[in-house]
Scaffold this motif. Structure first.
Motif, PDB file in Angstrom:
ATOM      1  N   GLU A 188      73.335  74.486  91.416  1.00  0.00           N
ATOM      2  CA  GLU A 188      71.844  74.467  91.718  1.00  0.00           C
ATOM      3  C   GLU A 188      71.066  75.679  91.150  1.00  0.00           C
ATOM      4  OE1 GLU A 188      70.468  71.476  92.140  1.00  0.00           O
ATOM      5  OE2 GLU A 188      72.345  70.308  92.606  1.00  0.00           O
ATOM      6  N   ASN A 189      69.725  75.487  90.767  1.00  0.00           N
ATOM      7  CA  ASN A 189      69.136  76.788  90.254  1.00  0.00           C
ATOM      8  C   ASN A 189      68.801  77.448  91.641  1.00  0.00           C
ATOM      9  OD1 ASN A 189      69.230  76.335  87.436  1.00  0.00           O
ATOM     10  ND2 ASN A 189      67.519  74.964  87.724  1.00  0.00           N
ATOM     11  N   LYS A 190      68.550  76.913  92.429  1.00  0.00           N
ATOM     12  CA  LYS A 190      68.103  77.825  93.916  1.00  0.00           C
ATOM     13  C   LYS A 190      69.153  78.207  94.700  1.00  0.00           C
ATOM     14  CE  LYS A 190      64.753  76.737  97.853  1.00  0.00           C
ATOM     15  NZ  LYS A 190      64.068  75.775  98.695  1.00  0.00           N
ATOM     16  N   ALA A 191      68.863  79.257  95.358  1.00  0.00           N
ATOM     17  CA  ALA A 191      70.230  79.980  96.228  1.00  0.00           C
ATOM     18  C   ALA A 191      70.443  78.841  97.336  1.00  0.00           C
ATOM     19  CB  ALA A 191      69.744  80.985  96.885  1.00  0.00           C
ATOM     20  N   PRO A 192      71.760  78.516  97.505  1.00  0.00           N
ATOM     21  CA  PRO A 192      71.903  77.749  98.865  1.00  0.00           C
ATOM     22  C   PRO A 192      71.888  78.084 100.045  1.00  0.00           C
ATOM     23  CG  PRO A 192      74.092  78.965  97.970  1.00  0.00           C
ATOM     24  CD  PRO A 192      72.949  79.391  97.145  1.00  0.00           C
ATOM     25  N   THR A 193      71.484  77.144 101.138  1.00  0.00           N
ATOM     26  CA  THR A 193      71.177  77.376 102.416  1.00  0.00           C
ATOM     27  C   THR A 193      72.781  77.439 103.133  1.00  0.00           C
ATOM     28  OG1 THR A 193      70.570  75.309 102.938  1.00  0.00           O
ATOM     29  CG2 THR A 193      69.021  76.827 102.240  1.00  0.00           C
ATOM     30  N   ASN A 194      72.645  77.509 104.507  1.00  0.00           N
ATOM     31  CA  ASN A 194      73.903  77.197 105.295  1.00  0.00           C
ATOM     32  C   ASN A 194      74.130  75.673 105.170  1.00  0.00           C
ATOM     33  OD1 ASN A 194      72.630  79.889 106.082  1.00  0.00           O
ATOM     34  ND2 ASN A 194      74.095  79.345 107.988  1.00  0.00           N
TER      35      ASN A 194
ATOM     36  N   ASN B 148      66.528  80.344 112.224  1.00  0.00           N
ATOM     37  CA  ASN B 148      65.571  81.222 112.690  1.00  0.00           C
ATOM     38  C   ASN B 148      64.632  80.747 113.848  1.00  0.00           C
ATOM     39  OD1 ASN B 148      64.431  78.838 111.079  1.00  0.00           O
ATOM     40  ND2 ASN B 148      62.905  80.173 110.156  1.00  0.00           N
ATOM     41  N   GLN B 149      64.499  79.562 113.807  1.00  0.00           N
ATOM     42  CA  GLN B 149      63.697  78.963 115.024  1.00  0.00           C
ATOM     43  C   GLN B 149      64.276  79.245 116.298  1.00  0.00           C
ATOM     44  OE1 GLN B 149      61.882  75.327 114.795  1.00  0.00           O
ATOM     45  NE2 GLN B 149      61.203  75.537 112.351  1.00  0.00           N
ATOM     46  N   TYR B 150      65.620  79.047 116.275  1.00  0.00           N
ATOM     47  CA  TYR B 150      66.492  79.433 117.604  1.00  0.00           C
ATOM     48  C   TYR B 150      66.394  80.825 117.989  1.00  0.00           C
ATOM     49  CZ  TYR B 150      70.096  79.527 121.261  1.00  0.00           C
ATOM     50  OH  TYR B 150      70.681  79.441 122.312  1.00  0.00           O
ATOM     51  N   LEU B 151      66.536  81.848 117.109  1.00  0.00           N
ATOM     52  CA  LEU B 151      66.500  83.145 117.525  1.00  0.00           C
ATOM     53  C   LEU B 151      65.222  83.533 118.023  1.00  0.00           C
ATOM     54  CD1 LEU B 151      68.888  85.331 115.064  1.00  0.00           C
ATOM     55  CD2 LEU B 151      69.375  83.989 117.040  1.00  0.00           C
ATOM     56  N   LYS B 152      64.355  82.959 117.476  1.00  0.00           N
ATOM     57  CA  LYS B 152      62.902  83.298 117.608  1.00  0.00           C
ATOM     58  C   LYS B 152      62.334  82.777 119.300  1.00  0.00           C
ATOM     59  CE  LYS B 152      57.963  82.379 116.565  1.00  0.00           C
ATOM     60  NZ  LYS B 152      57.404  83.727 117.069  1.00  0.00           N
ATOM     61  N   LYS B 153      62.896  81.509 119.265  1.00  0.00           N
ATOM     62  CA  LYS B 153      62.565  80.977 120.665  1.00  0.00           C
ATOM     63  C   LYS B 153      63.416  81.661 121.953  1.00  0.00           C
ATOM     64  CE  LYS B 153      62.105  76.216 122.787  1.00  0.00           C
ATOM     65  NZ  LYS B 153      61.959  74.809 122.595  1.00  0.00           N
ATOM     66  N   TYR B 154      64.651  81.749 121.568  1.00  0.00           N
ATOM     67  CA  TYR B 154      65.385  82.112 122.556  1.00  0.00           C
ATOM     68  C   TYR B 154      65.876  83.580 122.868  1.00  0.00           C
ATOM     69  CZ  TYR B 154      65.832  77.052 123.592  1.00  0.00           C
ATOM     70  OH  TYR B 154      65.559  75.822 123.763  1.00  0.00           O
ATOM     71  N   ILE B 155      65.547  84.271 121.809  1.00  0.00           N
ATOM     72  CA  ILE B 155      65.947  85.794 121.663  1.00  0.00           C
ATOM     73  C   ILE B 155      64.753  86.644 121.456  1.00  0.00           C
ATOM     74  CG2 ILE B 155      67.350  87.709 120.825  1.00  0.00           C
ATOM     75  CD1 ILE B 155      69.561  85.753 120.466  1.00  0.00           C
TER      76      ILE B 155
ATOM     77  N   SER C  96      60.543  91.395 114.730  1.00  0.00           N
ATOM     78  CA  SER C  96      61.926  90.574 114.451  1.00  0.00           C
ATOM     79  C   SER C  96      61.816  89.099 113.711  1.00  0.00           C
ATOM     80  CB  SER C  96      62.956  90.879 115.341  1.00  0.00           C
ATOM     81  OG  SER C  96      63.125  92.310 115.922  1.00  0.00           O
ATOM     82  N   PHE C  97      62.592  89.046 112.848  1.00  0.00           N
ATOM     83  CA  PHE C  97      62.628  87.443 112.371  1.00  0.00           C
ATOM     84  C   PHE C  97      63.708  87.436 111.340  1.00  0.00           C
ATOM     85  CE2 PHE C  97      60.087  90.447 110.053  1.00  0.00           C
ATOM     86  CZ  PHE C  97      60.444  90.094 108.656  1.00  0.00           C
ATOM     87  N   VAL C  98      64.156  85.968 110.988  1.00  0.00           N
ATOM     88  CA  VAL C  98      65.126  85.737 110.066  1.00  0.00           C
ATOM     89  C   VAL C  98      64.383  85.515 108.842  1.00  0.00           C
ATOM     90  CG1 VAL C  98      67.046  84.388 109.595  1.00  0.00           C
ATOM     91  CG2 VAL C  98      66.623  85.005 111.932  1.00  0.00           C
ATOM     92  N   TYR C  99      65.017  85.994 107.547  1.00  0.00           N
ATOM     93  CA  TYR C  99      64.505  85.840 106.564  1.00  0.00           C
ATOM     94  C   TYR C  99      65.430  85.338 105.433  1.00  0.00           C
ATOM     95  CZ  TYR C  99      62.398  86.593 101.773  1.00  0.00           C
ATOM     96  OH  TYR C  99      61.956  86.387 100.488  1.00  0.00           O
ATOM     97  N   SER C 100      64.982  83.952 104.945  1.00  0.00           N
ATOM     98  CA  SER C 100      65.954  83.274 104.158  1.00  0.00           C
ATOM     99  C   SER C 100      65.342  83.326 102.518  1.00  0.00           C
ATOM    100  CB  SER C 100      66.474  81.752 104.314  1.00  0.00           C
ATOM    101  OG  SER C 100      66.978  81.142 103.508  1.00  0.00           O
ATOM    102  N   TYR C 101      65.806  83.908 101.673  1.00  0.00           N
ATOM    103  CA  TYR C 101      65.381  84.163 100.358  1.00  0.00           C
ATOM    104  C   TYR C 101      64.837  82.545  99.547  1.00  0.00           C
ATOM    105  CZ  TYR C 101      65.349  84.972  94.979  1.00  0.00           C
ATOM    106  OH  TYR C 101      64.963  85.003  93.958  1.00  0.00           O
ATOM    107  N   GLN C 102      63.905  82.459  99.232  1.00  0.00           N
ATOM    108  CA  GLN C 102      63.400  81.464  98.425  1.00  0.00           C
ATOM    109  C   GLN C 102      62.879  80.227  99.548  1.00  0.00           C
ATOM    110  OE1 GLN C 102      66.390  80.087  95.763  1.00  0.00           O
ATOM    111  NE2 GLN C 102      65.271  81.369  94.052  1.00  0.00           N
ATOM    112  N   ASN C 103      63.214  80.448 100.899  1.00  0.00           N
ATOM    113  CA  ASN C 103      62.931  79.529 101.817  1.00  0.00           C
ATOM    114  C   ASN C 103      61.840  79.875 102.885  1.00  0.00           C
ATOM    115  OD1 ASN C 103      64.853  77.287 101.259  1.00  0.00           O
ATOM    116  ND2 ASN C 103      66.138  79.040 101.504  1.00  0.00           N
ATOM    117  N   ASP C 104      61.732  81.245 102.780  1.00  0.00           N
ATOM    118  CA  ASP C 104      60.609  81.891 103.891  1.00  0.00           C
ATOM    119  C   ASP C 104      59.674  82.808 103.037  1.00  0.00           C
ATOM    120  OD1 ASP C 104      61.833  80.832 106.182  1.00  0.00           O
ATOM    121  OD2 ASP C 104      63.413  82.501 106.129  1.00  0.00           O
TER     122      ASP C 104
END
Length: 417
Positions: A200-206, A251-258, A267-275
Motif C-alpha cells: 500500500e501507499n500508506k505506512a502500515p500500522t500494527n 496510544n489511548q491505553y498509554l494515555k488512560k493508564y500511564i 507525553s503521547f504516542v505518535y503514529s505517522y500518517q495517523n496522528d
C-alpha cells in the motif's frame, strides 16, 4: 417515617373498600396486576440508575491520578557546583559535537539538574525549552512492557500465554509473552516485511503488520527461548496484544493508564500518517557538510508503535521513573521482573529484563538507549545509588554512553548529599 404511616393507613382503607364491593375479587386482581407492573418499572429504573452510577464511578476512578508525583529539587546552595560543571559540559558538547538536547539528573527522587541547549527549529532559530517533546525511540519499549504487566496484574493475561492465543493466524508458533518481553522470541525483523512485502501507499500500522505476517516469507532466526536477539518486532506484537486485550488503541491505553494518571502532560504516542503533529513536538535532524542541519523525513516504518514512537520530555520521564521505582504504578513483584535478567531455555542469562537493558556484570544498572530518525535518547537508572540520568537529543548525536559517564562522574564528585 410519617409519610410511610400515612401510606399504610390509606392502603388499609382502600383494601376495606374493595372487600365491601361486590366486585372485590376482580378489583383485587386488577390492583395486584397494576402494582406488579409499576413495581417492575421502578425496579428496572432503579437498576439503570445504579448502573449509571457505577459506570460514572469507574470513569472517574480511571481518570484520577494514581499518585501526585512530586517534582522536587535539591536546594540551590547544594547544587551550585554541580550545575556549573554540567552547564559547562552541555555548552562544550553543543559546540564541539553538535549536541542539541535536554538533560535531567535526579538523586534520591529529587531533581539535581535540568537544562537544555541548542535549537528546536534550525531554520527559525527557535531554542529548545523544557516543554520540547522528543521521540524516545527504543526507550518507548519500557512503556509497552509496563502496559503488559498492568494487564497481567489485572488477571487478563499470563506471561506464559502464546501469541497464537490472541492471534490464531500468527505464523510463528509457541512464542510466549515472556519471550517477546526479553527478546528470546527469534522473530524476524518487521522493517524488512514493511519495506518488501507491504504494497500500500500508506505506512502500515500494527494491525496492518499483524495481517501481513501470516503471508510473509520472513523466517524466524531460532525457535523460541533458544537464544537472545534484540527484536523490535517482538514489541510491536506486544503492543498489538495490549490493544487486543484492553480493547483500546495503544496510544489511548498509554494515555488512560500511564500518562494521565502520572500527570505526564507532555507525553503521547505518535503514529505517522495517523496522528496530528502536537505542540512542541520536535523533528529529527542530521548534520550535512559539518554546518547545515537537514530535517529527517518519515519512513514506511513510522506508523508502527510499541517498539518506538512514544514522545516525551525529560521531566515527564522523571515522573515515570519515580512512579516505577516507588511502586506507585506496578507492584514490587512486577517491577522486580522488569528489572531482572531473562534467560534462555538452557539457563543462560540474557542482558535484558522487560523493556530494560541490564549491565552484563552489574544488575543494579538498569537502562535503555534509543536511536531513530535523528533522535538519540537514554534513560539510565543506577538503582543502588538512587540516581537517574535522562538525556534526550534530536540531531543524530552519537556519544550518549560517553556523555552518561561524564554526567555520572560529575554528580559523584561534586554532589554531597
Amino acid at each position: 417515617m410519617l409519610k410511610l404511616i400515612e401510606i399504610l393507613k390509606f392502603g388499609v382503607i382502600l383494601v376495606n373498600l374493595i372487600m365491601m364491593s361486590k366486585l372485590y375479587k376482580t378489583i383485587l386482581i386488577l390492583f395486584l396486576l397494576v402494582g406488579g407492573i409499576l413495581l417492575s418499572i421502578f425496579s428496572s429504573q432503579s437498576e439503570k440508575d445504579v448502573s449509571k452510577k457505577l459506570i460514572k464511578k469507574e470513569i472517574v476512578s480511571n481518570n484520577k491520578p494514581i499518585v501526585d508525583i512530586p517534582v522536587e529539587y535539591f536546594p540551590e546552595e547544594t547544587t551550585i557546583k554541580v550545575n556549573k560543571k554540567l552547564d559547562s559540559l552541555l555548552k562544550r558538547i553543543n559546540k564541539r559535537h553538535d549536541f542539541h538536547g535536554s538533560v535531567l539528573v535526579a538523586k534520591n527522587q529529587k531533581i539535581v539538574y535540568q537544562n537544555q541547549v541548542g535549537y528546536a527549529d534550525f531554520r527559525k532559530k527557535v531554542p529548545l525549552k523544557e516543554e520540547s517533546v522528543f521521540q524516545l525511540a527504543s526507550v518507548s519499549k519500557q512503556f509497552t512492557a509496563a502496559a503488559i504487566m498492568q494487564l497481567k496484574e489485572k488477571g487478563k493475561i499470563k506471561l506464559t500465554d502464546t501469541v497464537n492465543y490472541f492471534f490464531p493466524e500468527f505464523p510463528y508458533k509457541n512464542i510466549t509473552i515472556k519471550n517477546l518481553l526479553n527478546h528470546t522470541s527469534g522473530l524476524p525483523k518487521y522493517f524488512w516485511v514493511a519495506e518488501h512485502e507491504w504494497k500500500e501507499n500508506k505506512a502500515p500500522t500494527n494491525t496492518d503488520l499483524m495481517s501481513v505476517l501470516p503471508f510473509s516469507k520472513a523466517q524466524r532466526f531460532f525457535k523460541p527461548g533458544r537464544n537472545f536477539d534484540y527484536s523490535n518486532t517482538g514489541y510491536v506484537v506486544l503492543a498489538s496484544i495490549v490493544e487486543k486485550v484492553s480493547g483500546l488503541p495503544y496510544n489511548q491505553y498509554l494515555k488512560k493508564y500511564i500518562f494521565d494518571p502520572l500527570n505526564m502532560n507532555n507525553s503521547f504516542v505518535y503514529s505517522y500518517q495517523n496522528d496530528t503533529v502536537r505542540k512542541n513536538q520536535l523533528n529529527g535532524y542530521r548534520l550535512y557538510r559539518g554546518w547545515k542541519h537537514l530535517k529527517i523525513g518519515n519512513t514506511v516504518n513510522d506508523a508502527i508503535v510499541g517498539d518506538k514512537n512514544v514522545y516525551s520530555t525529560a521531566e515527564d520521564l522523571f515522573k515515570w521513573t519515580y512512579a516505577l521505582n516507588s511502586g506507585n504504578l506496578l507492584s514490587k513483584e512486577s517491577l522486580q521482573q522488569m528489572y531482572s535478567k531473562g534467560e534462555t531455555i538452557f539457563g543462560r542469562k540474557v542482558p535484558y529484563g522487560f523493556g530494560f537493558r541490564m549491565g552484563r556484570k552489574d544488575d543494579k544498572n538498569v537502562y535503555h538507549y534509543g536511536k531513530w530518525n535523528g533522535f538519540s535518547t537514554a534513560l539510565t537508572n543506577y538503582l543502588e545509588e538512587d540516581l537517574v540520568v535522562i538525556v534526550l537529543e534530536h540531531t543524530s548525536y552519537n556519544s550518549l554512553k560517553y556523555l552518561n559517564k561524564r554526567i555520572k562522574k560529575i554528580i559523584s564528585e561534586n554532589l554531597k548529599v
